[in-house]
Design an enzyme around this catalytic site. Structure first.
Site, PDB file in Angstrom:
ATOM      1  N   GLY A 248      14.555  -8.393  -4.730  1.00 10.76           N
ATOM      2  CA  GLY A 248      13.709  -7.287  -4.282  1.00 10.76           C
ATOM      3  C   GLY A 248      13.978  -5.999  -5.030  1.00 10.76           C
TER       4      GLY A 248
ATOM      5  N   SER B 212      15.911  -2.757 -12.805  1.00 13.36           N
ATOM      6  CA  SER B 212      15.436  -4.048 -12.288  1.00 13.36           C
ATOM      7  C   SER B 212      14.683  -4.839 -13.359  1.00 13.36           C
ATOM      8  CB  SER B 212      14.499  -3.768 -11.113  1.00 13.36           C
ATOM      9  OG  SER B 212      13.643  -4.864 -10.907  1.00 13.36           O
TER      10      SER B 212
ATOM     11  N   HIS C 218       8.581  -4.900  -4.343  1.00 10.96           N
ATOM     12  CA  HIS C 218       8.503  -6.333  -4.637  1.00 10.96           C
ATOM     13  C   HIS C 218       9.626  -7.043  -3.895  1.00 10.96           C
ATOM     14  CE1 HIS C 218       8.156 -10.106  -6.651  1.00 10.96           C
ATOM     15  NE2 HIS C 218       9.272  -9.980  -7.344  1.00 10.96           N
TER      16      HIS C 218
ATOM     17  N   HIS D 264      10.886 -11.195  -2.201  1.00 11.59           N
ATOM     18  CA  HIS D 264      10.598 -12.625  -2.103  1.00 11.59           C
ATOM     19  C   HIS D 264      10.698 -13.011  -0.626  1.00 11.59           C
ATOM     20  CE1 HIS D 264      11.358 -13.880  -6.573  1.00 11.59           C
ATOM     21  NE2 HIS D 264      10.671 -12.767  -6.464  1.00 11.59           N
TER      22      HIS D 264
ATOM     23  N   ASP E 254      -6.158  -4.672  11.141  1.00 12.25           N
ATOM     24  CA  ASP E 254      -5.716  -3.281  11.244  1.00 12.25           C
ATOM     25  C   ASP E 254      -5.360  -2.714   9.864  1.00 12.25           C
ATOM     26  OD1 ASP E 254      -6.015  -3.003  13.966  1.00 12.25           O
ATOM     27  OD2 ASP E 254      -3.944  -3.543  14.433  1.00 12.25           O
TER      28      ASP E 254
ATOM     29  N   HIS F 279       4.767 -17.007  -7.436  1.00 11.77           N
ATOM     30  CA  HIS F 279       5.878 -16.059  -7.509  1.00 11.77           C
ATOM     31  C   HIS F 279       6.099 -15.461  -6.120  1.00 11.77           C
ATOM     32  CE1 HIS F 279       7.677 -12.324  -9.777  1.00 11.77           C
ATOM     33  NE2 HIS F 279       8.458 -12.784  -8.842  1.00 11.77           N
TER      34      HIS F 279
ATOM     35  N   TYR G 183      -6.264   5.657  16.552  1.00  5.89           N
ATOM     36  CA  TYR G 183      -4.987   4.998  16.797  1.00  5.89           C
ATOM     37  C   TYR G 183      -3.841   5.962  16.482  1.00  5.89           C
ATOM     38  CZ  TYR G 183      -1.144   1.724  16.296  1.00  5.89           C
ATOM     39  OH  TYR G 183       0.054   1.075  16.424  1.00  5.89           O
TER      40      TYR G 183
HETATM   41 ZN    ZN Z   1      10.149 -11.642  -8.172  1.00  5.94          ZN
END
Ligand code: ZN
Length: 232
Positions: free
Chosen positions: A29, A75, A96, A98, A121, A172, A230
């Site tokens: 991530g 990253s 990002h 997983h 929503d 992915h 809301y």
């Molecule tokens: Zn990835």
């Protein structure tokens, strides 16, 4: 004080939410936050454990993917972030992960059908799953091409990145974005929850119907329309 400190702090705080929300395992991530005026973004360094992160360790990168400041390597997904910031000028944060359920839909190469009002929503359409990358693109610069894989999917389907702030990259995993890194992480949490509910829905009833159009509109407008009511 570094002129990048505000985005380093925002990126750090956003990254630290990922393990807390159960969206990542180990060092998976990455989240980034951009400063459009400075033309750079701050992103998590590659392969550093979450408990060892600090705002100062966030790497500063420009929209071409070149490191501007930082001792650590950014990253491995940095070029995907750079491509999206460069071409989608209104986003300020990208996330990002997983996360298990969203990634499972991506691996199944399926859009997530809009089954209920939780989904409505946030989005009026199925969550798009971009087709797996072509061999040509894989042979090229992989992370850079992932950015184009995402943008091509939105172009082909005539979707607006300002309206739909999430995608599954086929085979992915998900990418989400927003005005800030914090919003991008929020969207990753929403997506994971929608993905889990849709999966269970199909388990309980393999013939479950999509939400009807009138309810899709009603729910989306409750939160986003000009007459939204809301929250406070
Ligand atoms: Zn990835």
């Amino acid at each position: 004080m570094s002129k990048y400190q505000h985005i380093q702090e925002a990126a750090y705080e956003a990254n630290m939410q990922l393990p807390k929300l159960g969206l990542v395992l180990f060092t998976f991530g990455n989240v980034s936050e951009a400063d459009r005026d400075l033309g750079v973004f701050a992103i998590k360094p590659s392969g550093v454990a979450y408990k060892e992160l600090s705002p100062a360790k966030m790497v500063i990168v420009d929209f071409e993917g070149e490191v501007v400041k930082g001792k650590l390597r950014p990253s491995s997904d940095t070029l995907t972030h750079a491509v999206l910031y460069k071409h989608w000028e209104k986003i300020g944060g990208i996330c990002h992960t997983h996360s298990v359920h969203a990634t499972s839909w991506a691996q199944s190469q399926r859009d997530i059908p809009i089954f209920g009002t939780t989904h409505a929503d946030y989005n009026t359409v199925d969550i798009p799953c971009a087709s797996p990358m072509s061999d040509e693109m894989i042979k090229g610069n992989y992370e850079y091409e992932t950015g184009f894989q995402i943008m091509n999917c939105f172009k082909e389907r005539n979707l607006s990145y300002e309206e739909v702030e999430m995608i599954l990259v086929g085979n992915h995993a998900p990418f989400t974005w927003g005005k800030t890194a914090d919003k991008a992480v929020y969207n990753s949490g929403v997506l994971e929850s929608i993905a889990q509910m849709a999966w269970l829905t199909e388990q309980i009833n393999p013939n479950a119907a999509r939400l009807k159009e009138s309810l899709i509109r009603k729910h989306y407008q409750r939160k986003h329309g000009p007459e939204s009511y809301y929250g406070q």
